[in-house]
Design a protein around this motif. Structure first.
Motif, short mmCIF file in Angstrom:
data_model
loop_
_atom_site.label_atom_id
_atom_site.label_comp_id
_atom_site.label_asym_id
_atom_site.label_seq_id
_atom_site.Cartn_x
_atom_site.Cartn_y
_atom_site.Cartn_z
N MET B 1 0.85 -1.19 0.00
CA MET B 1 0.00 0.00 0.00
C MET B 1 0.89 1.25 0.00
O MET B 1 1.94 1.27 0.64
N ASP B 2 0.44 2.24 -0.70
CA ASP B 2 1.27 3.42 -0.91
C ASP B 2 1.44 4.22 0.38
O ASP B 2 0.48 4.52 1.09
N LEU B 3 2.69 4.59 0.66
CA LEU B 3 2.97 5.37 1.87
C LEU B 3 2.25 6.72 1.83
O LEU B 3 1.72 7.18 2.84
N GLN B 4 2.22 7.32 0.63
CA GLN B 4 1.58 8.62 0.51
C GLN B 4 0.09 8.56 0.90
O GLN B 4 -0.42 9.42 1.60
N PHE B 5 -0.59 7.48 0.43
CA PHE B 5 -2.00 7.33 0.71
C PHE B 5 -2.26 7.22 2.22
O PHE B 5 -3.13 7.88 2.78
N ILE B 6 -1.44 6.38 2.89
CA ILE B 6 -1.59 6.21 4.34
C ILE B 6 -1.31 7.55 5.05
O ILE B 6 -2.07 7.97 5.92
N PHE B 7 -0.23 8.21 4.65
CA PHE B 7 0.12 9.51 5.21
C PHE B 7 -1.05 10.49 5.06
O PHE B 7 -1.40 11.20 6.01
N GLU B 8 -1.64 10.52 3.88
CA GLU B 8 -2.71 11.49 3.63
C GLU B 8 -3.93 11.21 4.50
O GLU B 8 -4.54 12.13 5.04
N LEU B 9 -4.27 9.92 4.63
CA LEU B 9 -5.43 9.57 5.47
C LEU B 9 -5.16 9.94 6.92
O LEU B 9 -6.03 10.51 7.60
N VAL B 10 -3.93 9.65 7.39
CA VAL B 10 -3.60 9.95 8.78
C VAL B 10 -3.58 11.47 9.01
O VAL B 10 -4.12 11.97 9.98
N GLY B 11 -2.99 12.20 8.06
CA GLY B 11 -2.97 13.66 8.17
C GLY B 11 -4.37 14.24 8.18
O GLY B 11 -4.67 15.16 8.94
N THR B 12 -5.23 13.70 7.33
CA THR B 12 -6.61 14.14 7.27
C THR B 12 -7.31 13.91 8.61
O THR B 12 -8.03 14.78 9.12
#
Lengths: 203, 203, 203
Positions: B1-12
């Motif tokens: 799974m893409d690190l960016q996607f996880i980061f974005e969800l967590v940041g959101t």
């Protein structure tokens, strides 16, 4: 070199100076001054282009605008002590900025094929919305909601651009005459404290 | 799974919590808390994407973001009493959120082919504009206009992303290092009450 | 003639009146009243369309909206003394406006192929964001962050539009029923001073 391009750069510079100086009474740091200058400079044109779906945004497509803004912010920070003593400086920079953006905004909307009513409104928006966003950002009552004839001057200049273009007046002449109309209305309004009637004036 | 996607969800998620908690001193109801959480979470990224004409907006294209926001709002409402006592909670969530969005915003702008100057600015915008809109909405002076080094930390992280990418650093390593830079600058600034000079400091 | 088109023009008119009347307690001139009326009328729909990348914006594509707005502003200015005495007038116009825009906004998002969650949110945004921007502009705490059930009524109407459409209810019937739901919830909420719990209610 295109007159419009020079006008836009100069207007952007004026707006950046006026925005950065607007933090005067508040507790902002230099970054806040820069941020406010930036938002003031790009706000009106950006809103106009987003509403008209005109991409890429001018300051994103051509990096010259960014450097005009940086120059404006730097000017404001370096000459802050002098400029903030001259209460008329902010007013003057703001007046030149709104006059430039009124005529350029109206002309751009026309060139994108907009109807005259929309073009007039877009000219006014380009001119005043940067300052409106700046005031919302600084939590101040927007200048155009309480001051002497302000947005009305911008609207007049924007309408004149459209009228003169329909009359076949040469483009640069048109831009300069309309620019002078905005400056004149604004200077006269402030000099003689002219304002539109208020809604509750009969109370 | 893409690190960016996880980061974005967590940041959101972090931003939604911090936005919903921001209503603390005010007379908002639970809906107001949710609304403020929502605007804080989507504001910065949405503004970045509208400015870059990058559609569909991420939270409209992928409904995961909406659920991350709902989870954040629910967290804030359920644990409100505990969280509002811990004054550092809001600060911590906000710090993690701005760090994530600074690096992701800069990277996204680069990947859309933007110049470095624009990409750096977009990283900062992604990070701070959600909070700026939140503060305008709540009628408070925007945090970035008066606090210890804040947007400057975001700008630094966004610039580091660009520099490291140009140096050929591997993507995930780049994101993590730049993320840590923002967190570190912000923590150090708050711990030692560092702030940029104010414009009227010589008065 | 399309029911949606008539609804939109009437809703736009209502919003323009309510926006122009909102300047009541403040020191705005007639231009400020017109500007605020304009922003209130176009704000919500414009934000929805910019978020959905749905161009050209309705009020730019069809000049009828502009004239509905001008009519609303003129109504507010001409009958200002009478209307400002009737404290319920502003409330009524606002209620009809938000009810119309909730259902139309949700339907438009659905027709653009949006998911139900997004469509519900867009219905609510169309209805309340004009007023939110108006309040930010006038430097007042947004109505939806402190009043009796307001945005929740809009969200309910928007959700009902989606549910009824999925149940195969005829379009105009759907729009009218959902419209009445918003009006009813809002009237009942104000009549009986119903509000959602506040976050700090246990203090």
């Amino acid at each position: 070199m295109d007159l419009q391009f020079i006008f836009e750069l100069v207007g952007t510079y004026f707006f950046a100076v006026s925005g950065a100086l607007a933090v005067h009474d508040r507790e902002h740091d230099v970054f806040g001054a820069g941020f406010t200058g930036f938002i003031t400079a790009i706000g009106g044109g950006t809103l106009r282009d987003v509403l008209l779906d005109s991409y890429p945004l001018v300051w994103i497509a051509d990096v010259s605008y960014l450097y005009a803004i940086f120059a404006g912010i730097l000017t404001a920070i370096l000459f802050f002590k002098i400029m903030s003593k001259l209460r008329k400086t902010l007013f003057l920079f703001d007046t030149l900025g709104i006059a430039l953006f009124s005529v350029l905004g109206a002309e751009k909307a026309l060139s994108l094929g907009m109807r005259p009513e929309i073009a007039a409104m877009m000219g006014m928006f380009s001119a005043v919305m940067g300052g409106v966003i700046r005031d919302m950002l600084c939590n101040a009552t927007p200048i155009l909601l309480k001051k002497e004839i302000y947005a009305t001057a911008c609207l007049s200049g924007a309408i004149l651009v459209i009228v003169l273009q329909n009359l076949g007046v040469e483009r640069n002449t048109n831009l300069i005459i309309s620019f002078l109309l905005v400056v004149t209305i604004r200077l006269v309004a402030v000099r003689f404290k002219l304002s539109l009637p208020q809604l509750d004036w009969k109370k």
